[in-house]
Design a protein around this motif. Structure first.
Motif, PDB file in Angstrom:
ATOM      1  N   ARG A 145       0.851  -1.195   0.000  1.00 27.90           N
ATOM      2  CA  ARG A 145       0.000   0.000   0.000  1.00 27.90           C
ATOM      3  C   ARG A 145       0.889   1.248   0.000  1.00 27.90           C
ATOM      4  O   ARG A 145       1.965   1.249   0.576  1.00 27.90           O
ATOM      5  CB  ARG A 145      -0.921  -0.024   1.201  1.00 27.90           C
ATOM      6  CG  ARG A 145      -1.782  -1.294   1.153  1.00 27.90           C
ATOM      7  CD  ARG A 145      -3.000  -1.288   1.988  1.00 27.90           C
ATOM      8  NE  ARG A 145      -3.862  -0.150   1.921  1.00 27.90           N
ATOM      9  CZ  ARG A 145      -4.819   0.046   1.008  1.00 27.90           C
ATOM     10  NH1 ARG A 145      -4.998  -0.818   0.052  1.00 27.90           N
ATOM     11  NH2 ARG A 145      -5.593   1.097   1.075  1.00 27.90           N
ATOM     12  N   GLN A 201       3.430   2.913   2.656  1.00 25.18           N
ATOM     13  CA  GLN A 201       2.694   3.484   3.790  1.00 25.18           C
ATOM     14  C   GLN A 201       3.451   3.418   5.119  1.00 25.18           C
ATOM     15  O   GLN A 201       3.304   4.316   5.946  1.00 25.18           O
ATOM     16  CB  GLN A 201       1.330   2.809   3.938  1.00 25.18           C
ATOM     17  CG  GLN A 201       1.369   1.382   4.422  1.00 25.18           C
ATOM     18  CD  GLN A 201      -0.021   0.824   4.632  1.00 25.18           C
ATOM     19  OE1 GLN A 201      -1.014   1.541   4.562  1.00 25.18           O
ATOM     20  NE2 GLN A 201      -0.087  -0.462   4.890  1.00 25.18           N
ATOM     21  N   ASP A 256      -3.970   8.886   1.087  1.00 30.80           N
ATOM     22  CA  ASP A 256      -3.943   7.484   0.686  1.00 30.80           C
ATOM     23  C   ASP A 256      -3.979   7.364  -0.830  1.00 30.80           C
ATOM     24  O   ASP A 256      -4.660   8.124  -1.508  1.00 30.80           O
ATOM     25  CB  ASP A 256      -5.143   6.735   1.258  1.00 30.80           C
ATOM     26  CG  ASP A 256      -5.068   6.577   2.772  1.00 30.80           C
ATOM     27  OD1 ASP A 256      -3.948   6.447   3.299  1.00 30.80           O
ATOM     28  OD2 ASP A 256      -6.124   6.586   3.412  1.00 30.80           O
ATOM     29  N   ASP A 263      -4.646   2.968  -5.662  1.00 33.04           N
ATOM     30  CA  ASP A 263      -3.974   2.011  -6.526  1.00 33.04           C
ATOM     31  C   ASP A 263      -2.836   2.729  -7.226  1.00 33.04           C
ATOM     32  O   ASP A 263      -2.891   3.947  -7.429  1.00 33.04           O
ATOM     33  CB  ASP A 263      -4.976   1.458  -7.548  1.00 33.04           C
ATOM     34  CG  ASP A 263      -4.561   0.116  -8.105  1.00 33.04           C
ATOM     35  OD1 ASP A 263      -3.492  -0.400  -7.715  1.00 33.04           O
ATOM     36  OD2 ASP A 263      -5.298  -0.417  -8.947  1.00 33.04           O
TER      37      ASP A 263
END
Length: 116
Positions: free
Chosen positions: A2, A65, A94, A97
């Protein structure tokens, strides 16, 4: 894996030092957008109608992340964002993708394992 997107708005003279610090903190790359302009709480002064503000750069970092908070804090410290008004700001969001980072995943995996 992520990712987070860190966006930093900095004085163009601080850009090289901030990029170097971000890389030292774990960033694997940066996209640089030159000649951005912005205004904080207090508008910049003008001289006969000419704006006296400094040029800004927008730095975009796509980071893993687990490394994002450390990189963000590093940018704040090196850029003195919380200590000196007008030096810049940085934020993270965030990333739902991402493509084009497959070649970096192996390197990132090792860094994240070491950080954890």
């Amino acid at each position: 894996m992520r990712f987070k997107l860190i966006i930093a708005f900095v004085d163009d003279q601080q850009t090289p030092g901030i990029i170097r610090a971000a890389r030292d903190a774990g960033a694997t790359g940066v996209t640089l957008i030159n000649h951005a302009r912005g205004e904080g709480i207090t508008p910049k002064k003008t001289f006969f109608g000419l704006n006296l503000e400094l040029q800004r750069d927008v730095l975009l970092f796509v980071v893993e992340q687990h490394l994002a908070r450390t990189i963000l804090q590093t940018l704040a410290e090196v850029g003195e964002f919380d200590h000196t008004p007008g030096t810049g700001i940085a934020l993270q969001i965030d990333v739902e993708d991402a493509v084009g980072v497959a070649h970096q995943i192996q390197s990132l995996s090792e860094k994240v394992e070491d950080a954890l």
